[in-house]
Design an enzyme around this catalytic site. Structure first.
Site, PDB file in Angstrom:
ATOM      1  N   HIS A 509       0.828  -1.206   0.000  1.00  9.45           N
ATOM      2  CA  HIS A 509       0.000   0.000   0.000  1.00  9.45           C
ATOM      3  C   HIS A 509       0.869   1.266   0.000  1.00  9.45           C
ATOM      4  O   HIS A 509       0.737   2.135  -0.861  1.00  9.45           O
ATOM      5  CB  HIS A 509      -0.921  -0.020   1.229  1.00  9.45           C
ATOM      6  CG  HIS A 509      -1.738   1.217   1.413  1.00  9.45           C
ATOM      7  ND1 HIS A 509      -3.078   1.281   1.128  1.00  9.45           N
ATOM      8  CD2 HIS A 509      -1.407   2.458   1.849  1.00  9.45           C
ATOM      9  CE1 HIS A 509      -3.533   2.491   1.369  1.00  9.45           C
ATOM     10  NE2 HIS A 509      -2.535   3.233   1.819  1.00  9.45           N
ATOM     11  N   GLU A 510       1.758   1.357   0.981  1.00  9.09           N
ATOM     12  CA  GLU A 510       2.588   2.563   1.092  1.00  9.09           C
ATOM     13  C   GLU A 510       3.489   2.711  -0.123  1.00  9.09           C
ATOM     14  O   GLU A 510       3.763   3.819  -0.589  1.00  9.09           O
ATOM     15  CB  GLU A 510       3.410   2.536   2.383  1.00  9.09           C
ATOM     16  CG  GLU A 510       2.575   2.534   3.673  1.00  9.09           C
ATOM     17  CD  GLU A 510       1.559   3.670   3.745  1.00  9.09           C
ATOM     18  OE1 GLU A 510       1.754   4.701   3.091  1.00  9.09           O
ATOM     19  OE2 GLU A 510       0.539   3.492   4.454  1.00  9.09           O
ATOM     20  N   HIS A 513       1.750   4.537  -2.833  1.00  3.05           N
ATOM     21  CA  HIS A 513       1.874   5.995  -2.730  1.00  3.05           C
ATOM     22  C   HIS A 513       3.222   6.458  -3.294  1.00  3.05           C
ATOM     23  O   HIS A 513       3.306   7.464  -4.002  1.00  3.05           O
ATOM     24  CB  HIS A 513       1.793   6.437  -1.269  1.00  3.05           C
ATOM     25  CG  HIS A 513       0.418   6.357  -0.669  1.00  3.05           C
ATOM     26  ND1 HIS A 513      -0.682   6.970  -1.228  1.00  3.05           N
ATOM     27  CD2 HIS A 513      -0.027   5.769   0.473  1.00  3.05           C
ATOM     28  CE1 HIS A 513      -1.749   6.754  -0.455  1.00  3.05           C
ATOM     29  NE2 HIS A 513      -1.378   6.021   0.578  1.00  3.05           N
ATOM     30  N   HIS A 516       3.157   6.484  -6.952  1.00  2.00           N
ATOM     31  CA  HIS A 516       2.350   7.626  -7.416  1.00  2.00           C
ATOM     32  C   HIS A 516       3.254   8.858  -7.515  1.00  2.00           C
ATOM     33  O   HIS A 516       3.181   9.629  -8.466  1.00  2.00           O
ATOM     34  CB  HIS A 516       1.204   7.843  -6.418  1.00  2.00           C
ATOM     35  CG  HIS A 516       0.109   8.737  -6.915  1.00  2.00           C
ATOM     36  ND1 HIS A 516      -0.916   9.159  -6.101  1.00  2.00           N
ATOM     37  CD2 HIS A 516      -0.136   9.308  -8.122  1.00  2.00           C
ATOM     38  CE1 HIS A 516      -1.740   9.930  -6.795  1.00  2.00           C
ATOM     39  NE2 HIS A 516      -1.290  10.040  -8.020  1.00  2.00           N
TER      40      HIS A 516
HETATM   41 ZN   LIG Z   1      -2.591   5.272   2.229  1.00  2.99          ZN
END
Ligand SMILES: [Zn+2]
Length: 721
Positions: A509-510, A513, A516
Site C-alpha cells: 500500500h505505502e 503511494h 504515485h
Molecule cells: Zn494510504
C-alpha cells in the site's frame, strides 16, 4: 510555493494514520542549547546539496535550528510575494501564477525536514517547538491567502480571456490557485478576514492539544502483567514485546501491554484471560475520554463550533460542504449515499460473524455472550476452525527484505523501474536506507526512495509515505524524493524480520503511494504526484495491494526464512478462501467512524456534546453492540489533529470503490501484469498528479465511471440492485 491548503494534502495524503503533530520520545539530541543561530549559517535554510539534484541535509539537523529557520523562511516568502504584488506589469500567468509556484522554496525545504522530525524524531524539546509554531504557521498562511492585491492578480489571470490560450495543465493550476484563495477567505471583508484568522490560529492550538492529550493517555496508561497465569494464550513474540515494554516502563520482571493499537489488538486476539481483555479494551477505547486534564470532549465541542463558524463565514452551510467541494465526491450527500449503501450489508454480515463466534464459544462451554472484547479472540478461533488458517503459519514466509525485493520487482514489471541502493546521502537515523530509481531501459534517473522500516522512540506509530521533494519542470527537470515509513520491530543482527500478511499488504500500500510520486510527470509542483483530492489519493496505494497475492510475487519472494522454499499453494489457497473473512467487522468499525465524522460536520453550529452525539448517532445507525468505532470521537486523530481528514474519513471507502473497479481492468485483460493496462494506468492515473480532474482521469483509464459492484463482490457482500 505550495499553499498550505495544497501542501497539507501532500503531507498527509499518503498517511493512513494521520498526525504530524506529536510523539513521545527519549530522543533529546541537541537539548538545552539556546544556540543563537544566525540565519546565514543555519543549515536548514541552505539549498540542498549533493548528488541527484541535492538531498535533504538530515545529518545537520538540531532542534534549536527549526524555529529560526521557519521564521527566516516565512519572512523570505513574504518578501518574495511582495515582489509579485509590486510588479508594475499587468498580471499574467507567468508573472503571477508561475511566480507563485516558485516562491517559498526555502520554506518548503525547512518544513519538509520539520515534518520528518515531527513524525520520526520528535522528542519533548521538539514538541515544545511545535506548540509554539503551529498557530504562527496558521497565521502565516492566512497572511498570504488574505493578501488582497495578490488575490486581485490571481483573479485577473483566472478571469482573463488569455486563459483560454493556456495549456489544460496551466488552466487547472490557475483554477486551483483561484479556488484555494476563495475557499480560504480571499473575498471576505476585512472584519471577516480578521475573525477567520483568529479561528484558524485557535484551531491550530486546539489540534496540537488534542493530539498531545491522546499521546499522553497512550503513554501514561498501560497494563502490567505479573504472572504466567496472566500471560495465558499469548504467543512468544507477544511475550517478548511485552517484556521489552516492561523494561522501557521501568517495571522489571513483569510484562507490559501498552495503550496503543499495535499492542492492544494482538493482546485482544490472543489473551485467554477474558477479564484482562475487557480491561485492555476499556483502556484503549477510552483514550481522551477519562475526565481530567487529558480529556478531549470540551476541545472537540470547541473545534466543531469554530469549524461551523468558519464554514458560515466562507459561505457554506457546513464544514462538510466546505471540505468536500473540491473532492471527487463533491458533496457530503454523495459520500453519505455511498456509506449508507455499504452499511446495511456490512452490519448484516456482522450478525453472521457474531453467530459463528457465539456457536464456537458455546461449543467450548465458555458460557458467555460475545462482547466487544471477545471479538478478535473468537474471530481468530473461527478463522482456524473454518479455514484451517493460522496467521502464525504464514509469517515464516514473509521476510521484510524479500518483500521489499518483491515490490521492486512489481514496480519493474508495471512501470519499468529499477532500484539501486545508494550510500552517499545523509539520513535522519542510521536505520534509514536509500535507493536510486532509474528507468530500466533508458537508465534515466527518476528519483530517490528512502526506506525507514523500524520502530523507535520519537517515531509515531503506523505506516506512511512522505514526499521530500516533488517532481516538476518549471525551470528544468526536478526529480522527486519520496519515502516509506513503518514500525517493524528490528530483528537481532543477522535474523530476518518476519511480518504478518496484513503488514505485507500495508507495505505494498505505502509503496503504491511512493510509485504515485515516482511516476509523476507534470510541469508545476502544486499539481505533482500525490497532491490529488483526499478521496482519490488512497486509490493508487490500495490498488498496489492487489499485487502481493499474485503467484508471480509469492513464488519468487514469499520464501521460508529457513528452507528458502516458496509458500505452499495449499496455504495460498487457504488465504484466498478466507479473503472475505471478517469483512463485516472491518467494514463496520471503519464506516461507523466515517459516518460519525460526517454527521458531526453536517450538524452546523449546533452545540455538540461529543459523547452523547456519538451514542445517539450509533444507536440510530443500528451499530452492532459487539463492535466499537475504529476511532472513537475523543481519540479521532484523523479528524481532530488537523483539518486533514475532517469530514473526510469516508475517503478510504470511496477510494476502495475505485480501487476494486480499477483492478477489474486487469482481470478483464491479461491479468495483473498486462502491459497495456499498466501503461494506461501510468498514463492516466499515476503520472498525471492533479493536472486532470480525477473523475475525468479515471474515465480515460477505464472508459467509464467506477461502479460499486466490484467492491461489494470483493467484500463478499450481496451487491445492491
Ligand atoms: Zn494510504
Amino acid at each position: 510555493m505550495r499553499l498550505l491548503t495544497i501542501r497539507s494534502l501532500v503531507l498527509f495524503a499518503a498517511i493512513s494514520m494521520i498526525l504530524s503533530v506529536t510523539m513521545t520520545a527519549q530522543n533529546t539530541t541537541a537539548m538545552n542549547s539556546t544556540t543563537n543561530v544566525s540565519t546565514t549559517d543555519n543549515p536548514l535554510l541552505a539549498k540542498w546539496e549533493g548528488p541527484y539534484g541535492g538531498v535533504p541535509p538530515f545529518d545537520r539537523v538540531q532542534v534549536p535550528l527549526f524555529k529560526p529557520a521557519l521564521e527566516a523562511a516565512m519572512a523570505e516568502q513574504l518578501a518574495e510575494i511582495d515582489r509579485i504584488v509590486k510588479n508594475p506589469a499587468a498580471p499574467d500567468f507567468q508573472n503571477t501564477i508561475v511566480a507563485l509556484e516558485e516562491v517559498g522554496q526555502t520554506l518548503d525545504r525547512v518544513s519538509t525536514i520539520y515534518g520528518v522530525w515531527g513524525a520520526t524524531m520528535a522528542g519533548p524539546e521538539f514538541q515544545a517547538v511545535q506548540r509554539e509554531m503551529a498557530p504562527r504557521l496558521a497565521a502565516f498562511n492566512d497572511q498570504i491567502t488574505q493578501n488582497e492585491p495578490l488575490f486581485k492578480r490571481i483573479e485577473a489571470v483566472y478571469n482573463s480571456p488569455a486563459k483560454a490560450k493556456l495549456t489544460p495543465e496551466q488552466q487547472r493550476l490557475a483554477w486551483l490557485y483561484y479556488t484555494n484563495f476563495v475557499r480560504a477567505g480571499a473575498r471576505l471583508s476585512a472584519d471577516a478576514k480578521k475573525r477567520l484568522s483568529e479561528i484558524n490560529q485557535k484551531l491550530a492550538g486546539l489540534y496540537t492539544k488534542f493530539s498531545q492529550n491522546v499521546l499522553a493517555e497512550e503513554t501514561d496508561q498501560f497494563i502490567v502483567l505479573k504472572s504466567e497465569a496472566e500471560l495465558a494464550g499469548l504467543p512468544q513474540s507477544l511475550r517478548d514485546a511485552a517484556a521489552a515494554a516492561a523494561e522501557s516502563k521501568k517495571q522489571p520482571g513483569t510484562w507490559v501491554i501498552m495503550n496503543t493499537r499495535s499492542s492492544i489488538d494482538p493482546f485482544l486476539t490472543y489473551s485467554d484471560r477474558r477479564d484482562l481483555r475487557e480491561k485492555a479494551w476499556r483502556m484503549f477505547v477510552n483514550r481522551g475520554d477519562n475526565g481530567g486534564e487529558h480529556d478531549n470532549n470540551a476541545i472537540i465541542t470547541e473545534i466543531l463550533q469554530l469549524r461551523a463558524e468558519r464554514a458560515k463565514l466562507l459561505g457554506y452551510p457546513t464544514h462538510a460542504h466546505w471540505r468536500l467541494e473540491n473532492s471527487m465526491a463533491k458533496t457530503p450527500e454523495r459520500a453519505m449515499a455511498l456509506m449508507e449503501a455499504v452499511w446495511k450489508p456490512a452490519a448484516a454480515r456482522v450478525q453472521e460473524e457474531v453467530a459463528d463466534m457465539q456457536a464456537l464459544a458455546d461449543k467450548e462451554g465458555a458460557k458467555i455472550k460475545i462482547e466487544p472484547w471477545d471479538y478478535r479472540y473468537y474471530m481468530e478461533k473461527v478463522r482456524k476452525a473454518k479455514y484451517d488458517l493460522d496467521q502464525n503459519e504464514i509469517k515464516p514466509y514473509l521476510q521484510l527484505e524479500k518483500l521489499r525485493e518483491g515490490i521492486f520487482w512489481v514496480a519493474g514489471e508495471l512501470f519499468n523501474f529499477n532500484f539501486t541502493p545508494v550510500t552517499n546521502v545523509p539520513v535522519a537515523h542510521p536505520d534509514v536506507r536509500v535507493w536510486e530509481v532509474t528507468d530500466k531501459t533508458t537508465k534515466r534517473h527518476i528519483g530517490l526512495w528512502y526506506f525507514d522500516p523500524y520502530a523507535r522512540p520519537g517515531k509515531r506509530s503506523g505506516a506512511w509515505m512522505n514526499a521530500y521533494r516533488n517532481q516538476e519542470r518549471i525551470n528544468g527537470e526536478i526529480t522527486t524524493i519520496v519515502s516509506n515509513n513503518s514500525n517493524f520491530v528490528k530483528g537481532k543482527p543477522g535474523e530476518p524480520v518476519l511480518i504478518s500478511w496484513d503488514d505485507a499488504t500495508t507495505m505494498f500500500h505505502e509503496f503504491g503511494h511512493a510509485l504515485h510520486g515516482l511516476n509523476s510527470n507534470v510541469t508545476y509542483p502544486s499539481l505533482s504526484g500525490t497532491a490529488v483530492p483526499r478521496d482519490y489519493v488512497e486509490f493508487p496505494s490500495q490498488l498496489l495491494e492487489h499485487w502481493l497475492a499474485t503467484p508471480e510475487v509469492l513464488q519468487r519472494f514469499a520464501l521460508h526464512y529457513q528452507t528458502g522454499k516458496p509458500i505452499p499453494q495449499t496455504l495460498v489457497d487457504k488465504i484466498n478462501r478466507s479473503a472475505t473473512f471478517n469483512e463485516g467487522f472491518e467494514t463496520v468499525e471503519l464506516l461507523a467512524s466515517a459516518l460519525v465524522d460526517m454527521k458531526l460536520h453536517l450538524a452546523a453550529d449546533k452545540k455538540i456534546d461529543p459523547d452523547a452525539f456519538e451514542r445517539e448517532t450509533l444507536a440510530q445507525l443500528g451499530m452492532p453492540k459487539e463492535i466499537v468505532m475504529r476511532h472513537r470521537t475523543p481519540q479521532f486523530l484523523h479528524v481532530f489533529s488537523s483539518d486533514g481528514y475532517s469530514a473526510g474519513y469516508y475517503s478510504y471507502l470511496w477510494s476502495d470503490v475505485i480501487t476494486a473497479d480499477a483492478f477489474g481492468a486487469f482481470v478483464e485483460g491479461k491479468g495483473p501484469y498486462d502491459k497495456s493496462v499498466a501503461e494506461r494506468l501510468r498514463k492516466h492515473i499515476f503520472s498525471v498528479g492533479n493536472t486532470v480532474d480525477p473523475a475525468d482521469a479515471y474515465r480515460s483509464f477505464r472508459g467509464r465511471d467506477p461502479k460499486i459492484d466490484a467492491l461489494m463482490k470483493k467484500k463478499g457482500f450481496t451487491a445492491k440492485s
